[in-house]
Design an enzyme around this catalytic site. Structure first.
Site, PDB file in Angstrom:
ATOM      1  N   ASP A   1       5.919 -21.853  15.254  1.00  0.00           N
ATOM      2  CA  ASP A   1       7.039 -21.417  14.403  1.00  0.00           C
ATOM      3  C   ASP A   1       6.762 -20.069  13.723  1.00  0.00           C
ATOM      4  O   ASP A   1       7.559 -19.605  12.902  1.00  0.00           O
ATOM      5  CB  ASP A   1       7.371 -22.494  13.345  1.00  0.00           C
ATOM      6  CG  ASP A   1       6.203 -22.760  12.399  1.00  0.00           C
ATOM      7  OD1 ASP A   1       5.154 -22.068  12.538  1.00  0.00           O
ATOM      8  OD2 ASP A   1       6.323 -23.633  11.524  1.00  0.00           O
TER       9      ASP A   1
ATOM     10  N   ASP B   1      -1.209 -19.719  13.357  1.00  0.00           N
ATOM     11  CA  ASP B   1      -0.173 -20.709  13.690  1.00  0.00           C
ATOM     12  C   ASP B   1      -0.591 -21.452  14.953  1.00  0.00           C
ATOM     13  O   ASP B   1      -1.086 -20.842  15.897  1.00  0.00           O
ATOM     14  CB  ASP B   1       1.137 -19.930  13.923  1.00  0.00           C
ATOM     15  CG  ASP B   1       2.272 -20.814  14.438  1.00  0.00           C
ATOM     16  OD1 ASP B   1       2.249 -22.020  14.163  1.00  0.00           O
ATOM     17  OD2 ASP B   1       3.176 -20.251  15.090  1.00  0.00           O
TER      18      ASP B   1
ATOM     19  N   ASP C   1      -4.251 -21.873 -10.635  1.00  0.00           N
ATOM     20  CA  ASP C   1      -3.256 -20.808 -10.761  1.00  0.00           C
ATOM     21  C   ASP C   1      -2.954 -20.539 -12.245  1.00  0.00           C
ATOM     22  O   ASP C   1      -2.767 -21.484 -13.019  1.00  0.00           O
ATOM     23  CB  ASP C   1      -1.976 -21.270 -10.041  1.00  0.00           C
ATOM     24  CG  ASP C   1      -0.992 -20.139  -9.827  1.00  0.00           C
ATOM     25  OD1 ASP C   1      -1.315 -19.218  -9.069  1.00  0.00           O
ATOM     26  OD2 ASP C   1       0.100 -20.194 -10.422  1.00  0.00           O
TER      27      ASP C   1
ATOM     28  N   ASP D   1      -0.791 -22.653   9.946  1.00  0.00           N
ATOM     29  CA  ASP D   1      -0.810 -24.072   9.551  1.00  0.00           C
ATOM     30  C   ASP D   1      -2.242 -24.584   9.436  1.00  0.00           C
ATOM     31  O   ASP D   1      -3.203 -23.873   9.766  1.00  0.00           O
ATOM     32  CB  ASP D   1       0.030 -24.914  10.526  1.00  0.00           C
ATOM     33  CG  ASP D   1      -0.257 -24.577  11.979  1.00  0.00           C
ATOM     34  OD1 ASP D   1      -1.449 -24.463  12.312  1.00  0.00           O
ATOM     35  OD2 ASP D   1       0.703 -24.409  12.772  1.00  0.00           O
TER      36      ASP D   1
ATOM     37  N   ASP E   1      -5.860 -25.079  -4.074  1.00  0.00           N
ATOM     38  CA  ASP E   1      -5.178 -24.323  -5.123  1.00  0.00           C
ATOM     39  C   ASP E   1      -4.355 -25.316  -5.935  1.00  0.00           C
ATOM     40  O   ASP E   1      -3.599 -26.110  -5.368  1.00  0.00           O
ATOM     41  CB  ASP E   1      -4.263 -23.296  -4.439  1.00  0.00           C
ATOM     42  CG  ASP E   1      -4.092 -22.025  -5.240  1.00  0.00           C
ATOM     43  OD1 ASP E   1      -3.871 -22.120  -6.458  1.00  0.00           O
ATOM     44  OD2 ASP E   1      -4.147 -20.940  -4.624  1.00  0.00           O
TER      45      ASP E   1
ATOM     46  N   GLU F   1      -7.534 -18.588 -12.661  1.00  0.00           N
ATOM     47  CA  GLU F   1      -6.957 -17.261 -12.826  1.00  0.00           C
ATOM     48  C   GLU F   1      -6.713 -17.044 -14.315  1.00  0.00           C
ATOM     49  O   GLU F   1      -6.040 -17.851 -14.960  1.00  0.00           O
ATOM     50  CB  GLU F   1      -5.606 -17.257 -12.123  1.00  0.00           C
ATOM     51  CG  GLU F   1      -5.441 -16.256 -11.048  1.00  0.00           C
ATOM     52  CD  GLU F   1      -3.965 -16.101 -10.702  1.00  0.00           C
ATOM     53  OE1 GLU F   1      -3.607 -15.006 -10.285  1.00  0.00           O
ATOM     54  OE2 GLU F   1      -3.179 -17.043 -10.858  1.00  0.00           O
TER      55      GLU F   1
ATOM     56  N   HIS G   1      -4.035 -12.239  -2.203  1.00  0.00           N
ATOM     57  CA  HIS G   1      -2.679 -12.289  -1.647  1.00  0.00           C
ATOM     58  C   HIS G   1      -1.633 -11.716  -2.607  1.00  0.00           C
ATOM     59  O   HIS G   1      -0.440 -11.784  -2.314  1.00  0.00           O
ATOM     60  CB  HIS G   1      -2.323 -13.742  -1.320  1.00  0.00           C
ATOM     61  CG  HIS G   1      -2.242 -14.589  -2.561  1.00  0.00           C
ATOM     62  ND1 HIS G   1      -3.344 -14.854  -3.348  1.00  0.00           N
ATOM     63  CD2 HIS G   1      -1.194 -15.176  -3.172  1.00  0.00           C
ATOM     64  CE1 HIS G   1      -2.969 -15.585  -4.382  1.00  0.00           C
ATOM     65  NE2 HIS G   1      -1.663 -15.792  -4.303  1.00  0.00           N
ATOM     66  N   ASP G   2      -2.069 -11.215  -3.769  1.00  0.00           N
ATOM     67  CA  ASP G   2      -1.122 -10.715  -4.773  1.00  0.00           C
ATOM     68  C   ASP G   2      -1.166  -9.201  -4.948  1.00  0.00           C
ATOM     69  O   ASP G   2      -0.431  -8.664  -5.773  1.00  0.00           O
ATOM     70  CB  ASP G   2      -1.441 -11.335  -6.144  1.00  0.00           C
ATOM     71  CG  ASP G   2      -1.018 -12.787  -6.228  1.00  0.00           C
ATOM     72  OD1 ASP G   2      -0.083 -13.175  -5.505  1.00  0.00           O
ATOM     73  OD2 ASP G   2      -1.627 -13.523  -7.021  1.00  0.00           O
TER      74      ASP G   2
END
Ligand code: NOJ
Length: 512
Positions: A32, A28, A206, A36, A105, A261, A322-323
Site C-alpha cells: 500500500d 512496506d 511524547d 509496516d 512511543d 521529549e 522525524h520533526d
C-alpha cells in the site's frame, strides 16, 4: 532499585545507541506504499549489522493519522495500516533475538478526537469521561485563554454539541488529556503496563513536559504573543506525574527505561525533568538541532550540557528526527560535515539517538506542493528509506506515500553496504569503536584547548582513553598534538593519522 543504576553499575541504556524507526517510511511489505511492522522485522538484520543497541519505533497504534500516528485512537492495538498486535509481538521477539532492545512511543498528552474516551467526553456535559479532557466556557471575545496550538490557531476548539471549548495544544484532532483526573492517570498507567507486559524495554515519551497543567489554565504573558506552548510550558505538576510513571516502569525487571521529549530551550530547565533519579531516566535535549556549525558553538553546547546536567542526569544527543530537517540538509548538504557530525554524535558523553537513514547520509526529499501531507510541513525528513539501487528501491511499489530522497539509488542500503567508503561504513566503524571503548560509551569528557576552527575533547574511563578532534574549517589544518596517538576512525577516510585534519574532518584517536 530505581532502574538508574548506582555509582558502581551502569544500566544498559547509558552505553546504548538508539535508532529511531519512523514506521511509515522504513519498509512496506503489504503493497500500500506505507511501511509496516513486517517491513521492520524483515530488516532488523540491517540494524544488527550496523551495530545499534536499541530501536525506538514511532507510533504504530490505531490512529486516524491526522498527525501520522501521534493522534492515537487505541493505545493497545496496532493500526491495520501497520499490521496486527501479533506482528508487534513478533517484532519485539525478533529484535530481542538479535540483541536489540525495543522502545515504543507513548503519547500521554493527547489522544485522537476519535478515541472512545474523547467520543464519550464530548457527548454531553454529564458524560462519565467529561473531565478526562479540558472543557471550559469561552470568554466574551472567544476561547477560554490565549494559548496557541503548535500547528497554528488557538489551542481551543468550540464544540456545538455542548456549547463549550476543548483544549488541544496540537491539532483540533488531538484533544489534551486532563492528567489532573486520577482516572486518566490510572488508565494511562495501564497502557504502560500493557506494553511492558508484552516485553518492551521502555518508552519514548511524547512531549513529556506538557502533561501537568494548572486547572485554572491561566493566560500566558501577552508579550509571548502567539508563541505555542511547547517551548515554554513548564508546570510543576508534571514532576509529580512523571514520578508516578517512573514507579510503574521501574516496577518491572530488566532496567526498563523512559526517554522523554522536553522541548524547553534551557538545559537547566530540562535537567529538572530527571528529578532525583525518580522522573525521566533521560530527557531529549534538542539544542544540537539548531547549533551553528562552528567549533565555538559546539564547545559551548558541550560545556553547557556538562555543567547544567551535572553528574546525576545522563545526557542525550540527537542530530535528526522525524520533526526536523535532516542534519545533512541543515549543514548545507555537505557530506563532509554530516560525517564529522556523526563522529560528534557517537563520541560525546551521553546516549545518542540516530534517525533512520542518517547512516546513509540521506538528505530531505524535495516534496512538491501537491504531495505534501503533514500539517507541520515535516514531509521532507520522512521520505522512505531506499533499500536497493533500482526503481522502487526494494519497496513493493515504485511510488510510496512520500517521494524518494535525493540520490536514492546511490544512497540505498545495498549500494552503501557494498562501498567501504560510504556513510554506512563510517557509522559502522564508529559504532564498533564505541562498543569496544568504555571511554567512549560511558567515560568522562573533557573539552581541551585547541586551535581556532577545531574542537578537541578527551574521553576517559580508567585506563581507556580517546581523543576526538573535529574540524569545522573549510581548509586543511595542522593539529599540535604530542606523538603517541593513532587514528581509530577518520571521517574523511582510512588514511593513517598524520597530524593534519582535512576540511570538516573529525578523527577519533587512541593511544598507539
Ligand atoms: C512530538 C512528535 O515528535 C511530533 O511528531 C508530534 O506532532 C507532536 N509531538 C504531537 O504529538
Amino acid at each position: 532499585m530505581n532502574g538508574d543504576g548506582d555509582e558502581t553499575r551502569s544500566p544498559w541504556w547509558r552505553g546504548a545507541v538508539v535508532y529511531q524507526i519512523y514506521p511509515r517510511s522504513f519498509l512496506d511489505t503489504s503493497g500500500d506504499g506505507v511501511g509496516d511492522l513486517r517491513g521492520i522485522i524483515s530488516r532488523l538484520d540491517h540494524l544488527a549489522r550496523l551495530g545499534v543497541d536499541a530501536i525506538w519505533i514511532s507510533p504504530f497504534y490505531r490512529s486516524p493519522m491526522a498527525d501520522f500516528g501521534y493522534d492515537v485512537s487505541d493505545y493497545c492495538d496496532v493500526d491495520p495500516i501497520f499490521g496486527t498486535l501479533e506482528d508487534a509481538d513478533r517484532l519485539i521477539a525478533a529484535a530481542h533475538d538479535r540483541g536489540l532492545r525495543v522502545l515504543v512511543d507513548w503519547v500521554p498528552n493527547h489522544t485522537s478526537d476519535r478515541h472512545p474516551w474523547f467520543v464519550d467526553s464530548r457527548s454531553s456535559r454529564d458524560a462519565v469521561r467529561r473531565d478526562w479532557y479540558f472543557w471550559r466556557d469561552g470568554r466574551e471575545d472567544g476561547p477560554p485563554n490565549n494559548w496557541w496550538a503548535v500547528f497554528g490557531g488557538p489551542a481551543w476548539t468550540y464544540d456545538d454539541r455542548t456549547g463549550q471549548w476543548y483544549l488541544h495544544l496540537f491539532l483540533p484532532q488531538q484533544p489534551d488529556l486532563n492528567w489532573g483526573n486520577p482516572e486518566v492517570v490510572a488508565s494511562m498507567h495501564d497502557v504502560l503496563r500493557f506494553w511492558l507486559d508484552r516485553g518492551v524495554d521502555g518508552f519514548r515519551i511524547d512531549v513529556a513536559h506538557l502533561i501537568g497543567k494548572d486547572p485554572a489554565l491561566p493566560d500566558q504573558p501577552a508579550a509571548l504573543g502567539q508563541l505555542d506552548r511547547v517551548g515554554i510550558h513548564n508546570d510543576p505538576r508534571t514532576h509529580l506525574l512523571l514520578r508516578g510513571i517512573r514507579r510503574v516502569v521501574d516496577s518491572y525487571p530488566g532496567e526498563r527505561v523512559t526517554v522523554g521529549e522536553v522541548n524547553l530551550h534551557e538545559t537547566s530547565a530540562i535537567r529538572a525533568y530527571y528529578g532525583q533519579r525518580d522522573e525521566l531516566h533521560m530527557a531529549f535535549n534538542f539544542l544540537p538541532l539548531s547549533v551553528e556549525w562552528t567549533a565555538a558553538a559546539w564547545r559551548d553546547l558541550i560545556e553547557t550540557v556538562e555543567r547544567e546536567l551535572g553528574p546525576g542526569a545522563w545526557p542525550t544527543w540527537v542530530l535528526s528526527n522525524h520533526d526536523t530537517r535532516r542534519h545533512r540538509t541543515r549543514l548545507g548538504g555537505d557530506e563532509r560535515r554530516a560525517r564529522a557530525a556523526a563522529v560528534l554524535l557517537l563520541t560525546l558523553r551521553g546516549t545518542p539517538f540516530m534517525y533512520q537513514g542518517e547512516e546513509l547520509g540521506l538528505e530531505d526529499a524535495d516534496v512538491p506542493e501537491e504531495r505534501r501531507v503533514d500539517p507541520g510541513g515535516r514531509d521532507g525528513c520522512r521520505a522512505p528509506i531506499p533499500w536497493t539501487p533500482e526503481r522502487g528501491h526494494g519497496w513493493p511499489v515504485e511510488d510510496p506515500w512520500l517521494p524518494w530522497p535525493p540520490e536514492a539509488g546511490r544512497r540505498s542500503v545495498e549500494a552503501e553496504r557494498d562501498d567501504p567508503g560510504s556513510m554506512f561504513h563510517l557509522y559502522r566503524a564508529l559504532l564498533i569503536e564505541r562498543r569496544s571503548s568504555p571511554a567512549l560509551s560511558q567515560g568522562e569528557i573533557r573539552v581541551e584547548p585547541s586551535p581556532g576552527g577545531i574542537l578537541a575533547y578527551e574521553r576517559r574511563a580508567g585506563d581507556d582513553v580517546r581523543q576526538v578532534l573535529v574540524s569545522f574549517a573549510d581548509r586543511e589544518l595542522d593539529v599540535p598534538l604530542e606523538h603517541g596517538w593513532t587514528a581509530s576512525v577518520r571521517s574523511a577516510g582510512e588514511a593513517p593519522w598524520d597530524g593534519r585534519l582535512q576540511p570538516n574532518e573529525a578523527v577519533v584517536l587512541r593511544p598507539r
